[in-house]
Design an enzyme around this catalytic site. Structure first.
Site, PDB file in Angstrom:
ATOM      1  N   HIS A   3       0.839  -1.208   0.000  1.00 39.50           N
ATOM      2  CA  HIS A   3       0.000   0.000   0.000  1.00 39.50           C
ATOM      3  C   HIS A   3       0.874   1.257   0.000  1.00 39.50           C
ATOM      4  O   HIS A   3       0.566   2.231  -0.671  1.00 39.50           O
ATOM      5  CB  HIS A   3      -0.933   0.020   1.226  1.00 39.50           C
ATOM      6  CG  HIS A   3      -2.004  -1.039   1.169  1.00 39.50           C
ATOM      7  ND1 HIS A   3      -3.339  -0.741   1.167  1.00 39.50           N
ATOM      8  CD2 HIS A   3      -1.921  -2.392   1.081  1.00 39.50           C
ATOM      9  CE1 HIS A   3      -4.045  -1.874   1.094  1.00 39.50           C
ATOM     10  NE2 HIS A   3      -3.193  -2.888   1.056  1.00 39.50           N
ATOM     11  N   ASP A  99      -6.119   5.744   1.991  1.00 37.33           N
ATOM     12  CA  ASP A  99      -6.046   4.324   1.656  1.00 37.33           C
ATOM     13  C   ASP A  99      -7.428   3.678   1.644  1.00 37.33           C
ATOM     14  O   ASP A  99      -8.300   3.994   2.455  1.00 37.33           O
ATOM     15  CB  ASP A  99      -5.147   3.597   2.672  1.00 37.33           C
ATOM     16  CG  ASP A  99      -4.849   2.178   2.238  1.00 37.33           C
ATOM     17  OD1 ASP A  99      -3.995   2.004   1.352  1.00 37.33           O
ATOM     18  OD2 ASP A  99      -5.492   1.238   2.751  1.00 37.33           O
TER      19      ASP A  99
HETATM   20  N1  UDP Z   1      -9.016  -5.134   2.346  1.00 34.58           N
HETATM   21  C1  UDP Z   1      -9.934  -4.167   1.948  1.00 34.58           C
HETATM   22  N2  UDP Z   1     -10.533  -3.398   2.903  1.00 34.58           N
HETATM   23  C2  UDP Z   1     -10.226  -3.506   4.205  1.00 34.58           C
HETATM   24  C3  UDP Z   1      -9.261  -4.451   4.583  1.00 34.58           C
HETATM   25  C4  UDP Z   1      -8.680  -5.244   3.629  1.00 34.58           C
HETATM   26  O1  UDP Z   1     -10.221  -4.021   0.767  1.00 34.58           O
HETATM   27  O2  UDP Z   1     -10.783  -2.755   5.008  1.00 34.58           O
HETATM   28  C5  UDP Z   1      -8.454  -6.059   1.353  1.00 34.58           C
HETATM   29  C6  UDP Z   1      -6.957  -6.030   1.183  1.00 34.58           C
HETATM   30  O3  UDP Z   1      -6.457  -5.014   0.402  1.00 34.58           O
HETATM   31  C7  UDP Z   1      -6.764  -7.381   0.518  1.00 34.58           C
HETATM   32  C8  UDP Z   1      -7.707  -8.278   1.308  1.00 34.58           C
HETATM   33  O4  UDP Z   1      -8.674  -7.374   1.815  1.00 34.58           O
HETATM   34  O5  UDP Z   1      -7.166  -7.376  -0.832  1.00 34.58           O
HETATM   35  C9  UDP Z   1      -7.040  -9.076   2.374  1.00 34.58           C
HETATM   36  O6  UDP Z   1      -6.110  -8.304   3.130  1.00 34.58           O
HETATM   37  P1  UDP Z   1      -4.518  -8.633   3.272  1.00 34.58           P
HETATM   38  O7  UDP Z   1      -4.183  -8.727   4.711  1.00 34.58           O
HETATM   39  O8  UDP Z   1      -4.152  -9.768   2.386  1.00 34.58           O
HETATM   40  O9  UDP Z   1      -3.962  -7.239   2.712  1.00 34.58           O
HETATM   41  P2  UDP Z   1      -2.842  -6.853   1.632  1.00 34.58           P
HETATM   42  O10 UDP Z   1      -1.600  -6.567   2.423  1.00 34.58           O
HETATM   43  O11 UDP Z   1      -2.658  -7.995   0.645  1.00 34.58           O
HETATM   44  O12 UDP Z   1      -3.399  -5.626   0.960  1.00 34.58           O
END
Ligand code: UDP
Ligand code: UDP
Length: 446
Positions: A3, A99
């Site tokens: 991110h 974000d």
């Molecule tokens: N995610 C989202 N909204 C939230 C929390 C998580 O869209 O409030 C999404 C996140 O970006 C990912 C998925 O949920 O696509 C699972 O999260 P992960 O811990 O794998 O996050 P990453 O580090 O891959 O973005």
């Protein structure tokens, strides 16, 4: 990093378009990679106004929880502290980008400040479709086989992030809470480009999926930025790559936070040797790359495998953070064995490197399918399962690598995607025009 990196690339892009940028980042950070990247960014862009969001302490009783999750939780609980930071800025804000995971806590602050506000959704337009439709589809998804994304593909149930199917999972609750509020935003920014997700973007912007959805702006692929990226000073992997023939090396990296089990790591090592191809393998033994983590490679890989790699001089294994951008840009690299984190997919598109996808979590299966169906610049193995679902054997891995590295058509497709990606961000290209229009709107509203 998945991110933070796109945010910094967006900030750099806005600076290049002569915007006055303030960057607010949480303090403290979690990993070394994050703090190093931030300090490099601020040295490269001294004109950026740096503000810290001092996080409230984590909730108690969470000693064994994932440190990234604790950080995420602390950020969500500290968002009200943004108000004084934002309202005291001079010159005053013209727009505010935050974000995708912070919609609910930031929305009241953004509304009170009263400037146009946007989220940066750090995945594909297809995944954004899924996110925006989720509350309506959530019940039926659990009982059906999957979900249809316009212009993309039918997403089978096994491709949906498992946390979203588990009614007790925190991410499902967050999706359900955040998604309906998307209509309250002034827009959504995506690190993608119209040429590869045109039908999906059109469906979103025509309101076919969600009524009153704000405009979705494709601004990518975000350009890896030579001014501040490049965390590894030693350049050992690059020196090694310089000695390898063009297109001969498979680059192996599963993102910034995947630490596979030791037995799976050994199978990957076995698969790489079986494939017969040269490889540069970034192996993470821990989720968070703190300074004291250094474990000897032999401990995880087994001494026999390490000796074989050294003897056959076929590969290089590194445990530290590498500069992925420079690796993908190197002429010796002919393939990318990737978990298909969205940033990695966009970087592979930008540098024209074919992907062998091994999606392990979250949105990664949808991203892997993007590679196959929207660009055709790679392949993925649908029966390998999510991380830890089953042990994928060295033989299967070796065969999949041979399939990628021996197929000329993947290279040709990757080259085409690269040309289109670069056109999208050059002057007069689709993403450049989209950004330009936004900046003009902000100027008018001042
Ligand atoms: N995610 C989202 N909204 C939230 C929390 C998580 O869209 O409030 C999404 C996140 O970006 C990912 C998925 O949920 O696509 C699972 O999260 P992960 O811990 O794998 O996050 P990453 O580090 O891959 O973005
Ligand atoms: N990355 C890197 N060096 C590493 C590991 C990762 O530069 O050793 C970068 C990679 O180029 C990408 C980001 O970290 O920009 C990882 O984001 P992605 O969305 O691919 O995966 P995530 O880490 O979020 O799972």
């Amino acid at each position: 990093m998945g991110h933070l990196t796109p945010f910094l690339r967006l900030a750099a892009m806005l600076c290049h378009h002569h915007c006055h940028v303030t960057l607010i980042t949480p303090k403290p950070t979690v990993s070394n990679a994050e703090s190093m990247l931030l300090s490099k960014f601020f040295s490269a862009f001294p004109q950026v106004n740096q503000l810290n969001l001092h996080l409230l302490p984590s909730s108690s009783g969470t000693a064994n929880a994932d440190p990234f999750f604790l950080q995420f939780d602390a950020i969500r609980r500290s968002c009200h502290l943004l108000h004084p930071l934002l309202s005291s800025l001079s010159p005053p804000l013209a727009s505010f980008v935050y974000d995708m995971t912070l919609i609910s806590p930031v929305l009241p602050v953004a509304t009170a400040i009263g400037v146009p506000h946007y989220i940066l959704f750090t995945s594909s337009a297809s995944m954004f479709c899924f996110f925006s439709c989720f509350p309506n589809a959530a019940e039926s998804i659990c009982d059906s086989d999957g979900f249809d994304i316009p212009g993309f593909s039918y997403v089978s149930k096994s491709w949906i992030p498992p946390q979203l199917l588990d009614i007790n999972a925190i991410f499902r609750k967050l999706f359900l809470e955040d998604s309906p509020k998307v209509t309250k935003l002034d827009g959504v920014f995506l690190n993608t480009f119209e040429e590869v997700e045109s039908k999906t973007l059109k469906a979103l912007n025509a309101g076919e999926l969600v009524k009153d959805l704000p405009p979705v702006h494709a601004l990518g692929p975000f350009v890896p930025c030579y001014e501040f990226e490049g965390l590894c000073e030693t350049g050992e992997p690059l020196k090694w790559l310089d000695e390898q023939p063009d297109g001969s090396v498979l680059y192996v990296c599963f993102g910034s936070r995947t630490a596979l089990e030791s037995n799976q790591i050994r199978e990957i090592g076995d698969g790489l040797l079986r494939s017969g191809f040269r490889f540069l393998w970034v192996m993470k033994g821990n989720k968070v790359d703190t300074e004291d983590e250094e474990k000897r490679l032999e401990g995880v890989l087994g001494i026999e495998l390490v000796e074989k790699i050294i003897k056959e001089n076929k590969g290089m294994v590194v445990k530290e953070w590498v500069d992925q951008r420079q690796i993908l840009d190197h002429s010796a690299v002919g393939g990318f064995f990737s978990h298909c984190g969205w940033n990695s997919v966009m970087e592979a598109a930008f540098y024209g490197v074919p992907i062998l996808g091994w999606p392990l979590a979250g949105d990664q299966k949808i991203n892997a399918e993007f590679v196959v169906s929207n660009g055709g610049f790679g392949t993925w193995k649908k029966d390998w399962g999510w991380e830890g679902e089953r042990l994928v054997r060295g033989e299967e891995i070796g065969d999949a690598i041979k399939e990628l590295m021996s197929n000329e058509s993947f290279f040709a497709k990757a080259e085409q995607v690269k040309m289109v990606a670069r056109k999208a961000i050059s002057i007069g290209g689709s993403s450049e025009i989209n950004l330009h229009k936004l900046i003009e709107e902000w100027k008018k509203s001042q």
